[in-house]
Design a protein around this motif. Structure first.
Motif, PDB file in Angstrom:
ATOM      1  N   THR A 214      10.966   3.113 -11.904  1.00 21.14           N
ATOM      2  CA  THR A 214       9.654   2.507 -12.083  1.00 21.14           C
ATOM      3  C   THR A 214       9.535   1.224 -11.276  1.00 21.14           C
ATOM      4  N   ALA A 218       1.322  -0.617 -15.588  1.00 19.78           N
ATOM      5  CA  ALA A 218       1.364  -0.634 -17.055  1.00 19.78           C
ATOM      6  C   ALA A 218       1.960   0.663 -17.596  1.00 19.78           C
ATOM      7  N   VAL A 221       5.712   0.605 -18.260  1.00 19.04           N
ATOM      8  CA  VAL A 221       6.162  -0.010 -19.510  1.00 19.04           C
ATOM      9  C   VAL A 221       6.102   1.030 -20.624  1.00 19.04           C
ATOM     10  N   TYR A 248      14.286  -0.491 -12.767  1.00 21.13           N
ATOM     11  CA  TYR A 248      13.000  -1.137 -12.498  1.00 21.13           C
ATOM     12  C   TYR A 248      13.130  -1.955 -11.217  1.00 21.13           C
ATOM     13  N   SER A 261       4.794  -6.751 -16.335  1.00 16.57           N
ATOM     14  CA  SER A 261       5.616  -5.559 -16.602  1.00 16.57           C
ATOM     15  C   SER A 261       7.094  -5.897 -16.470  1.00 16.57           C
ATOM     16  N   ILE A 264       8.395  -7.827 -19.472  1.00 24.04           N
ATOM     17  CA  ILE A 264       8.560  -6.973 -20.656  1.00 24.04           C
ATOM     18  C   ILE A 264       9.801  -6.089 -20.506  1.00 24.04           C
ATOM     19  N   LEU A 265       9.998  -5.550 -19.304  1.00 24.75           N
ATOM     20  CA  LEU A 265      11.046  -4.541 -19.126  1.00 24.75           C
ATOM     21  C   LEU A 265      12.427  -5.124 -18.818  1.00 24.75           C
TER      22      LEU A 265
END
Lengths: 293, 200
Positions: A214, A218, A221, A248, A261, A264-265
């Motif tokens: 990824t 969005a 996520v 990621y 993103s 968060i990841l």
């Protein structure tokens, strides 16, 4: 004299409910700690070749562009099935995926031809071949370029948040996206869904992805959250068989700060790759290996 | 769009302003007399502008520019042409620049930067200061520091055009070679293999 057993009605008291919730929260956090990738880089174990399913999450224009730059050297002999996840209405990403697969197909044909050429002199010196040599050639044979419609699929999930969508309804649409991510995670869309898998390649395509790739959209996520849910409950051995590893890659446009993103990841993926040195080591985890796009 | 056929000795400057929000200030800047003089001095024969949805700005400015050079009787030495969009992407335009040893002047969107650099052309990137997104500026600064491109601005575009002549001789190759340099580098394919344990 022993105290009488508390009446059954005490099960409905607030304190019991709180105790129950606390216990569940503790169990859940322990499980999360167990499934989340650790920050300390462990040296990867060498594993034998096996058919491998990779899930590639595409997003709006810029993210999709960068994704295909990242994947430019994708080896279809190793990554035998590709599932592209696109948001509904994103015709651009879907057509880029199909275009990319056409290119892989062309490259695969060239590769296979070249391999045939290489094998001819091997026959001449066949007398010299030892057991190991034969084994290797068997292994090589298994490693054919896996291209064409049976080796990829494009899964469409509803968009998590439309442009100008109210922030109030976003959780609901995101939940809808989350739920629709489970199907493509559990299996690739088969050309003959009613027929049992015919070989190891097909069996791997109908299994959980081995790897999820990824970057910033969005949808990424949400796909990662869905894969964590599968790992949490070890559905189809998602956790015990080491499936759904995630990489990621932060956008090339992010020089000094991580995207939302990315933030968060950061702690949820196995590997977090940045493309500018200044971001190296973010969260004790971000790796920098130069510009990759 | 208008096709440009190249004769021997042509030199193309291609300006791209982005597909989404048109970068009006960049169109205005490239059609300013100072910019056009700088292009002529550096031997450019063609100026090609992708103006997106800002055709009116282009038409206005081109009129002014032509009026000015009519009086100086040297009109025609720099051919100016423009188009809105190209559904097939900008490959043909980048190729023109590559073949004629020209220059690309672009907005600072990462997609355009990546595509232009893959054609090994000198690139001047102009961040749009009107956008409240300083990532464009950060990216342009970092890329200039690495020697991949020149960061320009709309006020002094002619300076960047002059600098581009020297820059084309010393610009860093893109994408970077995944070996050597000051530290270990890896390709993304290698990172994937490592994660899966596919170590040959």
């Amino acid at each position: 004299m022993a105290a009488p057993a508390p009446p059954l009605s005490s099960l409905y008291t607030l304190s019991f409910l709180l105790a129950l919730l606390t216990t569940l929260a503790v169990i859940a956090s322990l499980r999360l700690l167990a499934i989340l990738p650790s920050n300390t880089q462990t040296k990867p174990l060498k594993s034998r070749w096996r058919p491998t399913r990779v899930m590639i999450v595409l997003g709006s224009g810029g993210h999709t562009h960068e994704m295909f730059y990242l994947l430019r050297d994708l080896d279809t002999r190793k990554y035998t099935h590709r599932t592209y996840v696109v948001s509904s209405g994103d015709a651009f990403s879907a057509s880029r995926a199909a275009e990319f697969e056409k290119e892989l197909e062309r490259r695969g044909k060239e590769d296979n031809l070249r391999q045939q050429d290489v094998e001819i002199p091997q026959i001449v010196i066949g007398a010299k071949r030892d057991v190991a040599g034969i084994e290797r050639s068997n292994d090589e044979e298994k490693r054919r370029a896996c291209t064409g419609p049976e080796n990829y699929d494009i899964a469409t999930v509803p968009r998590a948040r439309r442009i100008h969508q109210s922030i109030l309804t976003t959780p609901f649409t995101s939940l809808l996206t989350l739920l629709s991510c489970f199907k493509p995670l559990l299996t690739a869309q088969a050309i003959h869904p009613d027929r049992p898998p015919q070989d190891v390649y097909e069996a791997s395509a109908r299994d959980l992805p081995d790897l999820i790739i990824t970057n910033g959209p969005a949808t990424a996520v949400i796909v990662i959250l869905a894969s964590l849910a599968l790992k949490f409950f070890d559905i189809r051995g998602a956790n015990s068989r080491g499936k759904c590893k995630a990489i990621y890659t932060e956008s090339f446009a992010r020089v000094k700060t991580l995207s939302l993103s990315g933030k968060i990841l950061l702690r949820l993926v196995d590997r977090f790759v940045v493309q500018w040195e200044e971001l190296e080591g973010k969260g004790g985890k971000a790796e920098f290996w130069g510009i990759l796009v | 769009m208008a096709e440009v056929t190249l004769e021997q000795g042509s030199k193309v400057c291609f300006v791209t302003t982005g597909a989404t929000a048109p970068f009006i200030a960049l169109i205005e800047a490239i059609l300013k007399p100072t910019s056009i003089d700088a292009l002529k001095d550096a031997g450019y024969t063609h100026l090609l502008i992708q103006y997106g949805t800002a055709k009116h700005v282009y038409d206005d400015r081109i009129y002014d520019a032509r009026m000015r050079y009519r009086s100086e009787a040297d009109q025609g030495t720099l051919h100016i042409d423009g188009f809105d969009f190209n559904s097939d992407g900008l490959k043909d335009q980048f190729k023109l620049v590559q073949d004629s040893k020209g220059v690309v002047i672009s907005h600072a969107g990462s997609g355009s930067i990546l595509e232009a650099l893959r054609h090994q052309v000198p690139l001047i990137v102009v961040p749009n200061t009107a956008l409240l997104d300083n990532h464009q500026d950060e990216l342009a600064i970092a890329m200039e520091k690495s020697g991949y491109l020149l960061k320009g601005d709309i006020i002094q575009l002619s300076h960047s055009i002059k600098k581009a002549e020297d820059f084309r001789k010393r610009m860093t190759q893109f994408p970077p070679v995944t070996s050597g340099k000051h530290r270990e580098t890896k390709s993304f394919a290698a990172i994937m293999d490592e994660t899966m344990g596919f170590l040959d």
